[in-house]
Design a protein around this motif. Structure first.
Motif, PDB file in Angstrom:
ATOM      1  N   LEU A  38     -10.975  -3.752  -7.862  1.00 18.92           N
ATOM      2  CA  LEU A  38     -10.121  -2.593  -7.609  1.00 18.92           C
ATOM      3  C   LEU A  38     -10.852  -1.522  -6.807  1.00 18.92           C
ATOM      4  O   LEU A  38     -10.283  -0.926  -5.882  1.00 18.92           O
ATOM      5  CB  LEU A  38      -9.625  -2.003  -8.934  1.00 18.92           C
ATOM      6  N   ILE A  39     -12.118  -1.289  -7.144  1.00 15.47           N
ATOM      7  CA  ILE A  39     -12.887  -0.277  -6.407  1.00 15.47           C
ATOM      8  C   ILE A  39     -13.099  -0.701  -4.960  1.00 15.47           C
ATOM      9  O   ILE A  39     -12.911   0.081  -4.030  1.00 15.47           O
ATOM     10  CB  ILE A  39     -14.228  -0.002  -7.119  1.00 15.47           C
ATOM     11  N   ALA A  42      -9.857  -0.316  -3.077  1.00 14.44           N
ATOM     12  CA  ALA A  42      -9.557   1.080  -2.756  1.00 14.44           C
ATOM     13  C   ALA A  42     -10.427   1.569  -1.604  1.00 14.44           C
ATOM     14  O   ALA A  42      -9.944   2.277  -0.702  1.00 14.44           O
ATOM     15  CB  ALA A  42      -9.774   1.952  -3.997  1.00 14.44           C
ATOM     16  N   TRP A  45      -9.057  -0.010   1.624  1.00 16.11           N
ATOM     17  CA  TRP A  45      -7.861   0.666   2.098  1.00 16.11           C
ATOM     18  C   TRP A  45      -8.197   2.046   2.644  1.00 16.11           C
ATOM     19  O   TRP A  45      -7.596   2.507   3.618  1.00 16.11           O
ATOM     20  CB  TRP A  45      -6.814   0.771   0.989  1.00 16.11           C
ATOM     21  N   GLY A  46      -9.151   2.741   2.033  1.00 17.02           N
ATOM     22  CA  GLY A  46      -9.572   4.049   2.532  1.00 17.02           C
ATOM     23  C   GLY A  46     -10.142   3.954   3.930  1.00 17.02           C
ATOM     24  O   GLY A  46      -9.862   4.793   4.793  1.00 17.02           O
TER      25      GLY A  46
END
Length: 56
Positions: A38-39, A42, A45-46
């Motif tokens: 998940l990290i 994220a 995507w950032g």
């Protein structure tokens, strides 16, 4: 005549064996993988969103 040792020389180790206990099963390993995924997702995507905004 020399005295013979009662110990077997092949079983003597130069290092003393530590008192170890059996390892407990790692129950958090799947959760760590999910959190890490998940990290990383994220962060990925950032990076993509930042790249799109910088190219505008």
């Amino acid at each position: 005549m020399p005295l013979k040792s009662r110990r077997k020389t092949s079983s003597i180790s130069p290092f003393p064996s530590p008192m170890t206990r059996p390892a407990t099963p790692d129950r958090l390993r799947p959760a760590r993988g999910i959190v890490l995924g998940l990290i990383l997702g994220a962060v990925g995507w950032g990076v993509i969103i930042a790249g799109v905004l910088l190219l505008r």
